[in-house]
Design a protein around this motif. Structure first.
Motif, short mmCIF file in Angstrom:
data_model
loop_
_atom_site.label_atom_id
_atom_site.label_comp_id
_atom_site.label_asym_id
_atom_site.label_seq_id
_atom_site.Cartn_x
_atom_site.Cartn_y
_atom_site.Cartn_z
N GLY A 1 26.53 35.87 -22.26
CA GLY A 1 26.94 35.13 -21.08
C GLY A 1 27.94 34.02 -21.31
N VAL A 2 28.37 33.83 -22.57
CA VAL A 2 29.36 32.80 -22.88
C VAL A 2 30.72 33.48 -22.93
CG1 VAL A 2 30.09 31.02 -24.51
CG2 VAL A 2 27.65 31.53 -24.23
N LYS A 3 31.49 33.30 -21.88
CA LYS A 3 32.74 34.04 -21.76
C LYS A 3 33.99 33.19 -21.89
CE LYS A 3 30.45 37.49 -18.86
NZ LYS A 3 30.44 38.23 -17.57
N ASP A 4 33.85 31.88 -21.76
CA ASP A 4 35.00 30.98 -21.87
C ASP A 4 35.05 30.44 -23.30
OD1 ASP A 4 37.07 29.23 -21.58
OD2 ASP A 4 36.15 28.02 -20.00
N ILE A 5 35.78 31.14 -24.17
CA ILE A 5 35.82 30.80 -25.60
C ILE A 5 37.26 30.54 -26.02
CG2 ILE A 5 35.25 31.54 -27.93
CD1 ILE A 5 33.19 33.45 -26.71
N THR A 6 37.51 29.36 -26.57
CA THR A 6 38.82 28.98 -27.09
C THR A 6 38.74 28.85 -28.61
OG1 THR A 6 39.37 27.77 -25.08
CG2 THR A 6 40.62 27.21 -27.05
N MET A 7 39.79 29.30 -29.31
CA MET A 7 39.82 29.19 -30.76
C MET A 7 40.93 28.24 -31.20
SD MET A 7 40.18 32.22 -33.63
CE MET A 7 41.81 32.75 -33.11
N TRP A 8 40.61 27.31 -32.10
CA TRP A 8 41.60 26.49 -32.77
C TRP A 8 41.68 26.94 -34.23
CZ3 TRP A 8 39.98 20.74 -31.38
CH2 TRP A 8 40.25 20.51 -30.03
N VAL A 9 42.88 27.09 -34.77
CA VAL A 9 43.05 27.46 -36.17
C VAL A 9 43.68 26.34 -36.98
CG1 VAL A 9 43.16 29.91 -35.61
CG2 VAL A 9 45.28 28.58 -35.76
N ASP A 10 43.94 25.21 -36.36
CA ASP A 10 44.52 24.06 -37.03
C ASP A 10 43.98 22.79 -36.36
OD1 ASP A 10 46.05 22.14 -38.31
OD2 ASP A 10 47.95 23.20 -38.03
N LEU A 11 43.39 21.91 -37.15
CA LEU A 11 42.79 20.69 -36.60
C LEU A 11 43.76 19.52 -36.58
CD1 LEU A 11 39.30 20.81 -38.37
CD2 LEU A 11 39.88 21.55 -36.04
N ARG A 12 44.90 19.65 -37.21
CA ARG A 12 45.84 18.54 -37.28
C ARG A 12 46.37 18.20 -35.89
NH1 ARG A 12 49.80 21.01 -41.73
NH2 ARG A 12 49.38 22.80 -40.37
N GLY A 13 46.35 16.89 -35.60
CA GLY A 13 46.87 16.42 -34.33
C GLY A 13 45.89 16.51 -33.17
N LYS A 14 44.71 17.08 -33.40
CA LYS A 14 43.73 17.17 -32.33
C LYS A 14 43.10 15.79 -32.09
CE LYS A 14 44.26 21.60 -31.82
NZ LYS A 14 45.00 22.11 -30.65
N THR A 15 42.81 15.50 -30.84
CA THR A 15 42.28 14.20 -30.47
C THR A 15 40.88 14.33 -29.87
OG1 THR A 15 43.11 14.26 -28.20
CG2 THR A 15 44.63 13.47 -29.91
N GLN A 16 40.26 13.18 -29.66
CA GLN A 16 38.94 13.17 -29.02
C GLN A 16 39.03 13.72 -27.61
OE1 GLN A 16 36.16 12.59 -30.52
NE2 GLN A 16 34.92 12.91 -28.69
N ASP A 17 40.11 13.41 -26.92
CA ASP A 17 40.29 13.94 -25.56
C ASP A 17 40.41 15.46 -25.58
OD1 ASP A 17 40.14 11.48 -24.33
OD2 ASP A 17 42.30 11.15 -24.33
N ASP A 18 41.07 16.01 -26.58
CA ASP A 18 41.16 17.47 -26.71
C ASP A 18 39.77 18.07 -26.84
OD1 ASP A 18 43.97 17.53 -26.66
OD2 ASP A 18 44.09 17.19 -28.82
N LEU A 19 38.93 17.44 -27.65
CA LEU A 19 37.60 17.96 -27.92
C LEU A 19 36.69 17.84 -26.71
CD1 LEU A 19 36.01 19.25 -30.20
CD2 LEU A 19 35.37 16.97 -31.00
#
Length: 224
Positions: free
Chosen positions: A61-79
């Motif tokens: 039932g979990v259908k909204d799945i996003t993948m990140w392959v690089d953590l550089r530049g990611k922010t708390q707001d992104d998370l």
């Protein structure tokens, strides 16, 4: 504070009972973020990793799945856009290197404190412990990571994955060197850590090794 989920590794069938509990708690939430960078894309492509995570959670039932392959530049707001983070298996040293180099541990800790859910499988579970040297019998430190400190999301416990009874002497050596208690998880064992208590998930017991090398057994459904 959010919930932590850990699994000792294994294939989709072995972790089904753990994954189902996680998916049930995630029901109705915004979305799941998948981090596969413990994997070497030269061995298994990130595209294949994404197909795998969908094969695990879409049927639950979990259908909204996003993948990140690089953590550089990611922010708390992104998370904050996600309700849960799934950190996959692979090489523990490489994963920890990625987390530290990008300062993602700061964002992940804040995410947890603000109620976000985090699931770590194999290497993803090991980095949540207090010391990642529990992986040295199976992972190469090709990234030359100097620290052995983990994220310490489970108080002072370190996590041993893919546990088999023959690992006991290695676990004893680890405890004697690092003075950390160990939770050992087989490939059909998981944990849920929330509000200071841990519940054993899956179909096989968890084993807790104290600093004095005492070994205790906790069957699925037990709390400690």
């Amino acid at each position: 504070m959010g919930a932590l989920y850990l699994s000792g590794g294994g294939d989709r069938d072995q972790t089904l009972a753990i994954d189902r509990v996680f998916a049930d708690e995630l029901a109705g939430a915004r979305s799941l973020l998948y981090l596969p960078m413990a994997m070497d894309p030269g061995d298994i492509s990130y595209e294949a990793c994404y197909e795998w995570i969908k094969s695990v959670f879409v049927p639950l039932g979990v259908k909204d799945i996003t993948m990140w392959v690089d953590l550089r530049g990611k922010t708390q707001d992104d998370l904050k856009r996600y309700s849960a983070v799934y950190i996959g298996g692979g090489n523990t040293f490489s994963l920890m290197h990625n987390i530290l180099q990008s300062d993602f541990h700061v964002h992940l800790s804040a995410f947890k404190e603000e109620g976000g859910m985090i699931y770590g499988g194999s290497a993803g579970a090991i980095v949540m412990g207090s010391n990642i040297a529990t992986c040295i019998h199976m992972d190469d430190n090709g990234v030359q990571l100097k620290t052995r400190d983990g994220l310490s999301f489970l108080n002072d416990f370190s996590i041993w994955c893919h546990y088999e009874e023959e690992n006991d002497p290695l676990i004893h050596q680890f405890i004697q060197e690092y003075r950390k208690p160990v939770i050992a998880l087989s490939e059909e064992t998981g944990l849920k850590f929330k509000s200071g208590s841990m519940e054993v998930l899956g179909t096989m017991p968890a084993y807790v090794f104290s600093r004095d090398l005492t070994k205790r057994v906790f069957e699925p459904g037990r709390f400690f």
